[in-house]
Design a protein around this motif. Structure first.
Motif, mmCIF file in Angstrom:
data_model
loop_
_atom_site.group_PDB
_atom_site.id
_atom_site.type_symbol
_atom_site.label_atom_id
_atom_site.label_comp_id
_atom_site.label_asym_id
_atom_site.label_seq_id
_atom_site.Cartn_x
_atom_site.Cartn_y
_atom_site.Cartn_z
ATOM 1 N N PRO A 1 5.120 -68.760 36.968
ATOM 2 C CA PRO A 1 4.371 -68.489 35.731
ATOM 3 C C PRO A 1 4.197 -66.991 35.519
ATOM 4 C CG PRO A 1 3.343 -70.273 36.952
ATOM 5 C CD PRO A 1 4.407 -69.704 37.844
ATOM 6 N N ARG B 1 2.676 -63.593 34.699
ATOM 7 C CA ARG B 1 1.331 -63.018 34.697
ATOM 8 C C ARG B 1 1.420 -61.588 35.219
ATOM 9 N NH1 ARG B 1 -4.400 -65.243 35.941
ATOM 10 N NH2 ARG B 1 -5.477 -63.439 36.826
ATOM 11 N N CYS C 1 -5.489 -59.365 32.665
ATOM 12 C CA CYS C 1 -4.149 -59.917 32.867
ATOM 13 C C CYS C 1 -3.579 -60.422 31.553
ATOM 14 C CB CYS C 1 -4.173 -61.064 33.888
ATOM 15 S SG CYS C 1 -5.113 -62.508 33.341
ATOM 16 N N GLN D 1 -0.673 -63.316 29.879
ATOM 17 C CA GLN D 1 0.159 -64.494 30.083
ATOM 18 C C GLN D 1 0.715 -64.950 28.741
ATOM 19 O OE1 GLN D 1 -2.745 -67.011 32.375
ATOM 20 N NE2 GLN D 1 -1.098 -67.088 33.894
ATOM 21 N N GLU E 1 1.711 -68.357 26.453
ATOM 22 C CA GLU E 1 1.402 -69.786 26.329
ATOM 23 C C GLU E 1 2.081 -70.363 25.096
ATOM 24 O OE1 GLU E 1 -2.547 -72.513 25.330
ATOM 25 O OE2 GLU E 1 -2.774 -70.476 26.088
ATOM 26 N N ILE F 1 2.004 -72.512 30.342
ATOM 27 C CA ILE F 1 2.182 -71.095 30.668
ATOM 28 C C ILE F 1 3.654 -70.862 30.998
ATOM 29 C CG2 ILE F 1 1.514 -69.200 32.171
ATOM 30 C CD1 ILE F 1 -0.706 -70.220 30.357
ATOM 31 N N SER G 1 9.296 -65.697 29.324
ATOM 32 C CA SER G 1 8.399 -64.674 28.770
ATOM 33 C C SER G 1 9.166 -63.418 28.376
ATOM 34 C CB SER G 1 7.306 -64.334 29.785
ATOM 35 O OG SER G 1 6.479 -65.449 30.023
#
Length: 335
Positions: A147, A149, A251, A253, A255, A261, A267
């Motif tokens: 994920p 992050r 942080c 992230q 979604e 996530i 990403s």
């Protein structure tokens, strides 16, 4: 005083008409352009060729970048900015975009960059609260499959602030209005940058048990396949403060509309879309509305999936019942 007298005399020699050519370039550059912020400097550069030439100086844009984002004064970020096509001016254009700048983005394959450099600046009013620079490698299988992050504080690190703890909903709303965040993600390989923060917070919440204050900044990035979960993706930055308003966590992230996530590889694709301009304009009113619209569409999508699942369950039950009835009937007649 001597410079002012010379300027006045030059204007009088033009017959009383005030023209920019009557003002010495050094005066314009030293006493006028240095007082402007980035958008104003970019705007004045379009008025005439003389101001355009004077506003191109790197020192002007470097000072503006450092004043707007203190994190850009670190040696690592300064070196990266120096490699951009237009140095500090290009970096400012990428990180402080406007509607007019959307079509100026060129394609850059960020998925192949070996690292991302994150420059973060948090302000309470005009006071800087937090400035950090973090480097993240993007080539390992762990990054691409885990994920996504990016944290800018160590787990045990806490940054003290002078902010007051919001003890009411009204205080939370005031804090939302007073906080500003810049979260710039830089692709050193592609010499591009993008600001993934909404600038102003979209929500401020107090945790009912721990008392922590969670401030959320969010930007909606569009451009995915129509009807898919990634048609719109929420780039969410969370800043968490303790009961004494020390910053404990910051942080980012990604979604999607299913609430999933995204991993590092996906990403990077979202950041690619952001670099291409497929996003809303940052640092303007309306980002909260886009965030609320995203959350509403997310809820509608969830309800629609639940309805489809219920229909499927009912169809399966009906099919099972009919199968049982058919088998029972066949068994009965065979007897």
């Amino acid at each position: 005083m001597a410079c002012t007298d010379n300027t006045t005399a030059a204007i009088h020699r033009e017959g009383g008409a005030t023209t920019i050519s009557a003002v010495h370039p050094d005066i314009i550059q030293t006493h006028i352009l240095t007082r402007l912020d980035g958008p104003a400097l970019a705007s004045i550069a379009t008025t005439c060729s003389q101001l355009h030439a004077l506003s191109e100086h790197e020192q002007l844009w470097e000072s503006i970048c450092h004043a707007t984002w203190p994190s850009t004064s670190t040696p690592r970020v300064r070196h990266i900015i120096s490699t951009f096509p237009g140095a500090s001016r290009s970096f400012f254009s990428d990180s402080f975009p406007s509607f007019a700048a959307v079509d100026t983005y060129r394609h850059a394959n960020i998925e192949r960059t070996p690292e991302l450099v994150t420059a973060v600046d948090l302000f309470h009013g005009r006071r800087p609260v937090l400035s950090r620079v973090v480097e993240t490698e993007t080539e390992s299988g762990w990054f691409r499959c885990s994920p996504f992050r990016v944290d800018v504080l160590d787990p045990k690190e806490a940054v003290a602030t002078a902010m007051e703890y919001p003890r009411s909903e009204e205080a939370c709303e005031r804090l939302r209005e007073e906080l500003r965040l810049s979260w710039i993600m830089v692709d050193p390989e592609g010499k591009r940058a993008v600001n993934v923060s909404s600038g102003r917070a979209v929500s401020v919440e107090r945790h009912w048990l721990s008392g922590e204050v969670r401030v959320r900044f969010a930007t909606v990035v569009g451009g995915g396949e129509r009807g898919s979960a990634s048609e719109a993706v929420l780039c969410s930055v969370t800043v968490t403060c303790g009961s004494e308003m020390q910053v404990r966590e910051a942080c980012v992230q990604m979604e999607d509309m299913d609430g999933t996530i995204l991993n590092g590889r996906d990403s990077l694709g979202i950041l690619q879309r952001a670099l291409e301009g497929k996003r809303g304009t940052f640092f303007v009113a309306g980002e909260k509305d886009r965030f609320l619209e995203f959350m509403n569409r997310k809820s509608e999508r969830k309800e629609r999936k639940m309805r489809d699942e219920r229909r499927l369950d009912m169809a399966c039950v009906a099919l099972a019942f009919l199968s049982f009835a058919a088998i029972s009937t066949l068994f009965f007649f065979r007897i």
